[in-house]
Write an enzyme that holds these catalytic residues in place. Structure first.
Site, mmCIF file in Angstrom:
data_model
loop_
_atom_site.group_PDB
_atom_site.id
_atom_site.type_symbol
_atom_site.label_atom_id
_atom_site.label_comp_id
_atom_site.label_asym_id
_atom_site.label_seq_id
_atom_site.Cartn_x
_atom_site.Cartn_y
_atom_site.Cartn_z
ATOM 1 N N ASP A 1 0.806 -1.039 -0.119
ATOM 2 C CA ASP A 1 -0.036 -0.033 0.293
ATOM 3 C C ASP A 1 0.801 1.320 -0.004
ATOM 4 O O ASP A 1 1.869 1.328 0.867
ATOM 5 C CB ASP A 1 -1.086 -0.069 1.218
ATOM 6 N N TYR B 1 2.638 9.888 0.973
ATOM 7 C CA TYR B 1 3.888 9.103 1.871
ATOM 8 C C TYR B 1 5.310 9.809 1.283
ATOM 9 O O TYR B 1 5.713 9.183 0.222
ATOM 10 C CB TYR B 1 3.706 7.955 1.697
ATOM 11 N N LYS C 1 -3.484 5.935 -3.748
ATOM 12 C CA LYS C 1 -4.535 6.681 -3.413
ATOM 13 C C LYS C 1 -4.474 7.868 -4.279
ATOM 14 O O LYS C 1 -3.578 8.567 -4.786
ATOM 15 C CB LYS C 1 -4.429 7.065 -1.794
#
Length: 325
Positions: A49, A54, A80
């Protein structure tokens, strides 16, 4: 490693979360990031993920550098949408959370076009031609835009076969319940809201997910670190934990020691015992941490521990426990 299913997508029951590889709280070198991903792979983890947030693209680049060397049908990856990375004018100071990140900074955009741009940019950073799972990231103050824009784009991508599963990733469960009722999603990534310290997801989210066959990717199992190493100054939900939370975590740690096990093992296995949880997504910043996470999933936790945990009402009575305790 045990396998689970998100619709037609096969996934391992443990996944690697890449926020630490983006320098969350502490900088991580390229070498340590590569070693972490390689160790996860060698231990059988095949679900990964990530997100543009990030490390402001750093985690996606590092994860992609390893994964594009592997057969594409041998793993599943989620990323995402909802934040586009853009370089601001002028000087850029170090971010509060992500250390060693590049100059780019995230800008919220939950529009249809913004999601399409985000997907293209993530694929470029990853160096892949597709991802398997796409999640709307933290739309806490953008519910209407997410439904009208982001999810409309995600449904198109799923219909076209570009992605296999869609959903949202959040640190709260209330809005995920609203999405479950409004949008035909496949899964949610829930961070920090189903743990030994917080079982709020039992109230509404897990029941609606069970009724609609929505998988749960569970992150934040250690609540940002307090359930890995409880102490004054430990993090909870990315902030310094208050004294009451530290006291509860220390009480749980003491109970684990009494029964000859570790708090991390109990925290992880507690979460994995709920049938709604499809994948436990564990973050790690070096090879030793991911190896420890896998070991915690396999460490014996005595039935007497779970019985005392239940008997002392340290967890919600509705929470299923390993072994049916």
């Amino acid at each position: 490693m045990k396998k689970s299913w998100l619709g037609s997508l096969g996934v391992t029951s443990l996944g690697l979360g890449s926020a630490p590889l983006g320098g969350l709280f502490t900088p991580v070198s390229d070498a340590d990031a590569e070693a972490t991903i390689a160790r996860a792979w060698s231990l059988g983890i095949r679900f990964f993920d990530t997100a543009p947030l990030y490390g402001f693209g750093l985690a996606e680049r590092r994860l992609g550098a390893f994964l594009r060397q592997q057969p594409r049908d041998s793993y599943a990856i989620s990323t995402k949408v909802g934040r586009l990375l853009r370089t601001p004018d002028g000087a850029v100071g170090e971010d509060e959370h992500y250390k060693g990140a590049p100059r780019e900074r995230p800008v919220f955009d939950f529009s249809y076009d913004g999601v399409m741009h985000s997907m293209e940019e993530s694929l470029a950073r990853l160096g892949l031609d597709h991802v398997d799972v796409l999640l709307v990231h933290d739309p806490d103050d953008h519910y209407d835009d997410a439904v009208a824009g982001a999810f409309r784009a995600l449904q198109r991508l799923r219909t076209e076969g570009t992605i296999k599963a869609i959903g949202a990733g959040m640190n709260q469960s209330d809005m995920l319940v609203r999405f479950a009722e409004a949008v035909p999603v496949d899964c949610f990534l829930l961070a920090g809201r189903y743990t030994l310290l917080d079982q709020g997801a039992l109230d509404a989210l897990f029941p609606v997910c069970a009724a609609k066959n929505i998988g749960i990717l569970l992150g934040g199992i250690y609540n940002s670190g307090i359930l890995a190493n409880p102490h004054t100054g430990a993090k909870f939900n990315y902030q310094d934990a208050d004294a009451a939370l530290v006291a509860r975590a220390l009480a749980l740690d003491e109970l684990c020691r009494k029964h000859g096990t570790e708090l991390k093992a109990a925290a992880l296995q507690f979460c994995m015992a709920h049938p709604a949880v499809t994948v436990a997504v564990m973050g790690a910043r070096n090879a030793a941490e991911i190896a420890d996470n896998v070991a915690m999933s396999e460490m014996p936790v005595p039935a007497a521990f779970w019985q005392e945990l239940r008997g002392r009402k340290l967890v919600d009575a509705r929470a299923p426990l390993p072994g049916g305790a």
